[in-house]
Design an enzyme around this catalytic site. Sequence first.
Site, PDB file in Angstrom:
ATOM      1  N   PRO A 127       0.972  -1.191   0.222  1.00 65.18           N
ATOM      2  CA  PRO A 127      -0.307   0.737   0.139  1.00 65.18           C
ATOM      3  C   PRO A 127       0.963   1.113   0.029  1.00 65.18           C
ATOM      4  CG  PRO A 127      -0.721  -1.817   1.681  1.00 65.18           C
ATOM      5  CD  PRO A 127       0.292  -1.739   1.162  1.00 65.18           C
ATOM      6  N   THR A 157      -1.106  -9.990  -8.896  1.00 59.88           N
ATOM      7  CA  THR A 157      -1.886 -10.876 -10.663  1.00 59.88           C
ATOM      8  C   THR A 157      -1.596 -12.035 -10.157  1.00 59.88           C
ATOM      9  OG1 THR A 157      -0.855  -8.553 -11.516  1.00 59.88           O
ATOM     10  CG2 THR A 157      -1.209 -10.551 -12.226  1.00 59.88           C
ATOM     11  N   ILE A 342     -10.460   5.119 -35.003  1.00 58.42           N
ATOM     12  CA  ILE A 342     -10.954   4.446 -36.782  1.00 58.42           C
ATOM     13  C   ILE A 342     -12.145   4.520 -36.412  1.00 58.42           C
ATOM     14  CG2 ILE A 342     -10.125   3.091 -38.085  1.00 58.42           C
ATOM     15  CD1 ILE A 342      -7.605   3.834 -37.132  1.00 58.42           C
ATOM     16  N   GLY A 344     -14.861   5.600 -35.174  1.00 55.57           N
ATOM     17  CA  GLY A 344     -15.899   6.416 -34.236  1.00 55.57           C
ATOM     18  C   GLY A 344     -16.421   6.188 -33.248  1.00 55.57           C
ATOM     19  N   GLY A 345     -18.171   6.333 -33.257  1.00 54.42           N
ATOM     20  CA  GLY A 345     -19.092   6.245 -32.333  1.00 54.42           C
ATOM     21  C   GLY A 345     -18.552   4.545 -31.763  1.00 54.42           C
ATOM     22  N   GLU A 368       5.208  -3.063 -13.042  1.00 55.49           N
ATOM     23  CA  GLU A 368       6.873  -3.706 -13.619  1.00 55.49           C
ATOM     24  C   GLU A 368       7.382  -2.867 -14.111  1.00 55.49           C
ATOM     25  OE1 GLU A 368       6.879  -7.553 -15.790  1.00 55.49           O
ATOM     26  OE2 GLU A 368       5.188  -8.694 -15.100  1.00 55.49           O
ATOM     27  N   THR A 370       6.578   1.754 -13.880  1.00 55.46           N
ATOM     28  CA  THR A 370       5.544   2.868 -14.647  1.00 55.46           C
ATOM     29  C   THR A 370       6.460   3.747 -15.518  1.00 55.46           C
ATOM     30  OG1 THR A 370       6.182   5.249 -13.006  1.00 55.46           O
ATOM     31  CG2 THR A 370       3.854   3.822 -13.205  1.00 55.46           C
TER      32      THR A 370
HETATM   33  C1  LIG Z   1      -3.733  -4.793 -12.387  1.00 48.35           C
HETATM   34  C2  LIG Z   1      -1.962  -5.169 -11.667  1.00 48.35           C
HETATM   35  C3  LIG Z   1      -1.482  -5.908 -11.521  1.00 48.35           C
HETATM   36  C4  LIG Z   1      -0.697  -5.847 -10.366  1.00 48.35           C
HETATM   37  N1  LIG Z   1       0.288  -7.210 -10.602  1.00 48.35           N
HETATM   38  C5  LIG Z   1       1.517  -6.984  -9.399  1.00 48.35           C
HETATM   39  C6  LIG Z   1       2.296  -8.134  -8.667  1.00 48.35           C
HETATM   40  O1  LIG Z   1       2.105  -9.285  -9.577  1.00 48.35           O
HETATM   41  N2  LIG Z   1       2.945  -8.233  -8.383  1.00 48.35           N
HETATM   42  C7  LIG Z   1       3.195  -6.771  -8.108  1.00 48.35           C
HETATM   43  O2  LIG Z   1       4.802  -6.597  -6.528  1.00 48.35           O
HETATM   44  N3  LIG Z   1       2.304  -5.172  -8.167  1.00 48.35           N
HETATM   45  C8  LIG Z   1       1.707  -5.800  -9.388  1.00 48.35           C
HETATM   46  N4  LIG Z   1       1.142  -4.673  -9.075  1.00 48.35           N
HETATM   47  C9  LIG Z   1       1.792  -2.998  -9.151  1.00 48.35           C
HETATM   48  C10 LIG Z   1       2.747  -2.114 -10.351  1.00 48.35           C
HETATM   49  O3  LIG Z   1       3.104  -2.753 -10.237  1.00 48.35           O
HETATM   50  C11 LIG Z   1       2.538  -0.545  -9.295  1.00 48.35           C
HETATM   51  O4  LIG Z   1       0.871  -0.259  -8.903  1.00 48.35           O
HETATM   52  C12 LIG Z   1       3.401   0.394  -9.977  1.00 48.35           C
HETATM   53  O5  LIG Z   1       4.197  -0.689  -9.746  1.00 48.35           O
HETATM   54  C13 LIG Z   1       3.144   1.416  -9.858  1.00 48.35           C
HETATM   55  O6  LIG Z   1       3.524   1.876  -7.869  1.00 48.35           O
HETATM   56  P1  LIG Z   1       1.744   2.443  -7.654  1.00 48.35           P
HETATM   57  O7  LIG Z   1       0.410   2.060  -8.003  1.00 48.35           O
HETATM   58  O8  LIG Z   1       1.878   2.571  -5.730  1.00 48.35           O
HETATM   59  O9  LIG Z   1       1.422   4.087  -8.265  1.00 48.35           O
HETATM   60  P2  LIG Z   1       2.521   4.962  -7.393  1.00 48.35           P
HETATM   61  O10 LIG Z   1       4.200   4.601  -7.259  1.00 48.35           O
HETATM   62  O11 LIG Z   1       2.239   6.023  -6.198  1.00 48.35           O
HETATM   63  O12 LIG Z   1       3.217   6.690  -8.455  1.00 48.35           O
HETATM   64  C14 LIG Z   1       1.895   7.118  -8.793  1.00 48.35           C
HETATM   65  C15 LIG Z   1       2.565   8.056  -9.718  1.00 48.35           C
HETATM   66  O13 LIG Z   1       3.439   8.662  -9.509  1.00 48.35           O
HETATM   67  C16 LIG Z   1       4.373   8.612 -10.396  1.00 48.35           C
HETATM   68  N5  LIG Z   1       6.083   8.594  -9.750  1.00 48.35           N
HETATM   69  C17 LIG Z   1       6.612   7.742  -7.977  1.00 48.35           C
HETATM   70  N6  LIG Z   1       7.158   7.608  -8.209  1.00 48.35           N
HETATM   71  C18 LIG Z   1       7.977   9.250  -9.056  1.00 48.35           C
HETATM   72  C19 LIG Z   1       9.467   9.657  -9.190  1.00 48.35           C
HETATM   73  N7  LIG Z   1      10.451   9.330  -8.745  1.00 48.35           N
HETATM   74  N8  LIG Z   1       9.909  10.095 -10.203  1.00 48.35           N
HETATM   75  C20 LIG Z   1       7.924  10.342 -10.743  1.00 48.35           C
HETATM   76  N9  LIG Z   1       7.124  10.420 -11.353  1.00 48.35           N
HETATM   77  C21 LIG Z   1       6.973   9.335 -10.529  1.00 48.35           C
HETATM   78  C22 LIG Z   1       4.488   7.279 -10.908  1.00 48.35           C
HETATM   79  O14 LIG Z   1       5.092   6.774 -12.284  1.00 48.35           O
HETATM   80  C23 LIG Z   1       2.467   7.218 -11.223  1.00 48.35           C
HETATM   81  O15 LIG Z   1       2.554   8.306 -12.267  1.00 48.35           O
HETATM   82  C24 LIG Z   1      -0.079  -4.190 -10.259  1.00 48.35           C
HETATM   83  C25 LIG Z   1      -0.999  -2.453 -10.370  1.00 48.35           C
HETATM   84  C26 LIG Z   1      -2.122  -3.524 -11.076  1.00 48.35           C
HETATM   85  C27 LIG Z   1      -2.735  -2.005 -10.884  1.00 48.35           C
END
Ligand SMILES: Cc1cc2nc3c(=O)[nH]c(=O)nc-3n(C[C@H](O)[C@H](O)[C@H](O)COP(=O)(O)OP(=O)(O)OC[C@H]3O[C@@H](n4cnc5c(N)ncnc54)[C@H](O)[C@@H]3O)c2cc1C
Length: 386
Positions: A127, A157, A342, A344-345, A368, A370
Amino acid sequence: MALDSESFSILLDTIRRFIQERLVPAENHVEEYDEVPQDIVEEMKELGLFGLSIPEEYGGIGLSMSQECQVAFELGRTALAFRSVFGTNVGIGSQGILMDGTPAQKHEILPRVASGELIMSFALTEPDAGSDAAALKTRAEADGDEYVLNGTKRFITNAPRAGAFTLMARTGGPGASGVSAFIIPAALPGLRLGKTDKKMGQRGTKTCDVILENVRVPASAIIGGVPGQGFKTAMKVLDRGRLHISAVSCGIAQRILHESTAYARERKQFGKAIGEFQLIQAMLADSQAEMLAGWSLVQDVSRRFDLKPPHMSDPEISMQASCTKLFCTEMVGRVADRGVQIHGGAGYINEYKVERFYRDVRLLRLYEGTTQIQQLIIGRELLKSH
Ligand SMILES: Cc1cc2nc3c(=O)[nH]c(=O)nc-3n(C[C@H](O)[C@H](O)[C@H](O)COP(=O)(O)OP(=O)(O)OC[C@H]3O[C@@H](n4cnc5c(N)ncnc54)[C@H](O)[C@@H]3O)c2cc1C
């Protein structure tokens, strides 16, 4: 490690046929019922899909990274939920054990992973620790020759299907060097799952929290048996995973292009097929060019990945894997957006598949690492090496 080219070509043909004959026709079922039918899961096991990346000595098929990317490209051409069923076994769930596990851990776990008998998930995110994974809080306190784990993992996942987790927890002080990777069976007392997450897309894939309350494991559950190595293991696993996700992105871009081209040929406005309008052709051409650029990048970097010593990390290759994920996942976002345009609606209506692909691919830019995290990895490496 690689499959000989003749066997690989037969495998690829078989997978292509399976996708066309079994998976594509089941896409609407997955979307409607939010599940992958069990008979399809059984067929995936028979085809060996759970063990694509596991060496033959552990009962897998033993693909190289570049071969795995070719398979991932094909799997991208259908609903992404199908790939997700075995995706964590092929990638993030199992590879830490293969890369850094002890011989006993490999022999005990990998054959069951390869056969699909054991589903493995990868539990890093929490979290309060997403992009900043090295700040994870889940504690693993030593107690004699056991560890006691407490904490919550988020968005994991395949957790609802998992028999075991590759789970990162803190055995030492703050930062990356205090993190260890554990193999945690799902059935242990004190381990429970949160409710399954309701997501924007990728219906049929399952994620939820994994909650650990005084979960006891023997010290031998640490991957490789040495505490403090878990963050390095996780980062190596993610390098591979980023190439795999990039290949999937190119596959789904190809599928969206296919759907869009077919629609452009069929749909008539102003007395002619919309595909005859150059503004529509421009969108198709941009998508085709970008998809090809992404796929060329995946092929090139995955070949380089195969040339480095196995299971060793190389900062240059890590940077290139980040470039590939950054480009390909952003690329498929643009391709999906044009696909909707492409149509459309109709592009906004669920019955046309481009609407669901648009939602499905949004995730690829988030997990994996962002897009911003890929940019940071690339920027940091450039400043170090130039
Ligand atoms: C459907 C789904 C499946 C997933 N599966 C797995 C899994 O199997 N195992 C697992 O461990 N995790 C899993 N995840 C977690 C996923 O890897 C994280 O959600 C992701 O790494 C982003 O972390 P966060 O959600 O806490 O976002 P945050 O880290 O809170 O980021 C929020 C925003 O801030 C930006 N940000 C954060 N730090 C910086 C920085 N230093 N500079 C600039 N921008 C920044 C991020 O790019 C993003 O835009 C999953 C997530 C989803 C939604």
